[in-house]
Design an enzyme around this catalytic site. Structure first.
Site, PDB file in Angstrom:
ATOM      1  N   CYS A 149       0.836  -1.080   0.123  1.00 50.21           N
ATOM      2  CA  CYS A 149      -0.016  -0.006   0.031  1.00 50.21           C
ATOM      3  C   CYS A 149       0.775   1.124  -0.153  1.00 50.21           C
ATOM      4  O   CYS A 149       1.731   1.436   0.605  1.00 50.21           O
ATOM      5  CB  CYS A 149      -0.925   0.085   1.313  1.00 50.21           C
ATOM      6  SG  CYS A 149      -1.858   1.567   1.185  1.00 50.21           S
TER       7      CYS A 149
ATOM      8  N   CYS B  92       0.095   5.035   6.936  1.00 52.21           N
ATOM      9  CA  CYS B  92      -0.479   4.907   8.257  1.00 52.21           C
ATOM     10  C   CYS B  92       0.613   4.279   8.971  1.00 52.21           C
ATOM     11  O   CYS B  92       1.166   3.236   8.985  1.00 52.21           O
ATOM     12  CB  CYS B  92      -1.846   3.917   8.196  1.00 52.21           C
ATOM     13  SG  CYS B  92      -2.829   4.419   6.782  1.00 52.21           S
TER      14      CYS B  92
ATOM     15  N   CYS C 193       0.402   0.494  10.298  1.00 58.52           N
ATOM     16  CA  CYS C 193       0.092  -0.813   9.561  1.00 58.52           C
ATOM     17  C   CYS C 193       1.417  -1.208   8.849  1.00 58.52           C
ATOM     18  O   CYS C 193       2.346  -0.426   8.254  1.00 58.52           O
ATOM     19  CB  CYS C 193      -0.843  -0.081   8.441  1.00 58.52           C
ATOM     20  SG  CYS C 193      -1.327  -1.167   7.444  1.00 58.52           S
TER      21      CYS C 193
ATOM     22  N   CYS D 296     -16.146 -10.024   6.152  1.00 63.25           N
ATOM     23  CA  CYS D 296     -15.463  -8.622   5.945  1.00 63.25           C
ATOM     24  C   CYS D 296     -14.175  -8.891   5.082  1.00 63.25           C
ATOM     25  O   CYS D 296     -13.405 -10.058   5.405  1.00 63.25           O
ATOM     26  CB  CYS D 296     -15.169  -8.142   6.939  1.00 63.25           C
ATOM     27  SG  CYS D 296     -16.513  -7.858   8.057  1.00 63.25           S
TER      28      CYS D 296
ATOM     29  N   CYS E 203     -19.069  -7.016   4.138  1.00 65.27           N
ATOM     30  CA  CYS E 203     -18.750  -5.940   4.314  1.00 65.27           C
ATOM     31  C   CYS E 203     -17.159  -5.750   3.563  1.00 65.27           C
ATOM     32  O   CYS E 203     -16.518  -6.745   3.421  1.00 65.27           O
ATOM     33  CB  CYS E 203     -18.405  -5.607   5.661  1.00 65.27           C
ATOM     34  SG  CYS E 203     -17.491  -4.139   6.181  1.00 65.27           S
TER      35      CYS E 203
ATOM     36  N   CYS F  20     -19.531   1.741   8.779  1.00 60.57           N
ATOM     37  CA  CYS F  20     -18.702   0.953  10.047  1.00 60.57           C
ATOM     38  C   CYS F  20     -17.532   1.948   9.983  1.00 60.57           C
ATOM     39  O   CYS F  20     -16.854   2.041   9.148  1.00 60.57           O
ATOM     40  CB  CYS F  20     -18.498  -0.574   9.265  1.00 60.57           C
ATOM     41  SG  CYS F  20     -17.311  -1.235  10.573  1.00 60.57           S
TER      42      CYS F  20
ATOM     43  N   ARG G  17     -17.907  -2.782  17.928  1.00 62.23           N
ATOM     44  CA  ARG G  17     -17.006  -3.939  17.765  1.00 62.23           C
ATOM     45  C   ARG G  17     -15.980  -4.053  18.356  1.00 62.23           C
ATOM     46  O   ARG G  17     -14.996  -3.113  18.235  1.00 62.23           O
ATOM     47  CB  ARG G  17     -17.096  -4.169  16.117  1.00 62.23           C
ATOM     48  CG  ARG G  17     -16.445  -5.370  15.536  1.00 62.23           C
ATOM     49  CD  ARG G  17     -16.538  -5.651  14.071  1.00 62.23           C
ATOM     50  NE  ARG G  17     -17.807  -5.960  13.964  1.00 62.23           N
ATOM     51  CZ  ARG G  17     -18.608  -5.003  13.097  1.00 62.23           C
ATOM     52  NH1 ARG G  17     -18.101  -3.922  12.926  1.00 62.23           N
ATOM     53  NH2 ARG G  17     -19.688  -5.181  12.870  1.00 62.23           N
TER      54      ARG G  17
END
Length: 375
Positions: free
Chosen positions: A81, A85, A88, A125, A158, A218, A290
């Protein structure tokens, strides 16, 4: 993020699965959309046991306290990616144990969804590590087919695919997507300390596109990034003052991963996690909260307190995106000790309402009955 206009759209089949009958009497609290930080801070700073008691009482007014939503998360495209972030391991900017891979074929994803369903999960998901879908026409077509097939199994489905355009959100809705995850992560003020390659407003734009397409939102955050109590309060205020409260609010406890800038961060204190969950339950009374990443580091008693404070969903299975997950067998045994059971698909009234005709007339009648009982 432009997607070619000539894409073939397929209609979503109607599903005969009806909603579960909700036997626990609930009365939905009205949504408040003008929370101030001072109001939320007063809740957050209240004595912890009293805060948990208040949150538990509101939880029982709005949800069946014996039900937990079981979700399974699968990484369908790992690593590589371009975002930065700082938490991550999938960022290409950091040297981490995570190896980049291409988007998976459809069949292994469907097989994983079947296994999740067999083990009691009702929401499946799928996550892909990229900034957005620009230039990914074939990949997006494959994901749309994954959505159709998982939804055809009677599961909620999701995805989390980075930033979306309004047109892409509409195509996901037409394929049968139930919910879209796009976390805000933290407060607007602290956000630039965590991510610089995507703005806070870009995240909010994606959430708006999802909501406008009729997909359940979400959106939650991560604790342990180095944020303050004020930032946790700011995150809750941001989602609470959206035009609609999110359908679900994931609360993640940072799992520090070697090679990321936050590899040395300490584990978030349990009382901080508990205080955040309880405050979110009071401010977001109808939202599913969650307990997400980092749950496997909590003891059973610590998890029990989180559910007492208003959490009512977990990720369960073999793996999350890049961090460990509590296995199905362990979770089912734990829930058995607590007298808890899993929700059925589309049991949450707000989700069923957004699904509309795709669930069939029986489900629609059930939603209307629930709304009548709550009015």
């Amino acid at each position: 993020m432009n997607f070619s206009a000539g894409f073939l759209r397929l209609s979503v089949p109607r599903f005969s699965r009806s909603l579960a009958t909700v036997t626990h009497a609930t009365r939905s609290s009205p949504q408040k959309h003008d929370w101030t930080r001072q109001e939320i801070q007063k809740i957050y700073d209240s004595p912890l046991l009293g805060l948990v008691f208040r949150a538990s009482s509101i939880h029982r007014q709005n949800h069946d306290p014996s039900k937990i939503q079981l979700c399974t998360l699968m990484n369908i495209k790992t690593g590589g990616c371009s975002e930065d972030c700082s938490y991550c391991s999938q960022s290409s900017r950091y040297s981490t144990p995570t190896q980049a891979s291409r988007l998976l074929d459809i069949e292994p994803v469907i097989e994983a969804a079947r296994k999740a369903k067999e083990n009691g999960s009702t929401r499946f998901c799928m996550g892909a590590a990229w900034r957005d879908l620009a230039g990914r026409k074939r990949g997006f077509e494959r994901i749309l087919q994954m959505v159709r097939e998982v939804r055809g199994m009677g599961m909620e489905v999701c995805t989390t695919l980075g930033m979306l355009s309004p047109e892409q959100a509409k195509q996901l809705k037409e394929a049968g997507l139930t919910a879209y995850n796009h976390n805000l992560d933290t407060s607007r003020e602290f956000y630039p300390q965590v991510i610089t390659t995507r703005s806070y407003d870009e995240r909010l734009d994606t959430i708006s596109a999802v909501r406008d397409a009729g997909i359940s939102v979400c959106s939650g955050g991560i604790l342990g990034l180095g944020e303050s109590d004020a930032d946790r309060i700011g995150l809750i205020q941001e989602v609470a003052n959206m035009p609609e409260h999110p359908e679900s609010f994931p609360v993640n406890a940072l799992v520090p991963i070697p090679g990321t800038p936050l590899e040395g961060n300490e584990r978030v204190a349990h009382h901080t996690l508990l205080r955040t969950i309880a405050t979110a339950r009071i401010v977001l009374p109808g939202t599913i909260i969650r307990l997400a990443a980092g749950r496997n580091t909590l003891s059973e008693s610590e998890q029990a307190m989180c559910f007492m404070a208003g959490a009512n969903a977990v990720f369960t299975g073999e793996q999350m995106l890049t961090t460990p997950c509590s296995p199905w067998d362990e979770d089912k045994a734990m829930m058995g000790r607590w007298g808890l059971e899993g929700m059925q698909s589309f049991e949450q009234a707000s989700v069923a309402k957004k699904e509309g005709a795709a669930l069939g007339p029986q489900a629609t009648r059930t939603v209307l009955e629930l709304q009548a009982e709550s009015s």
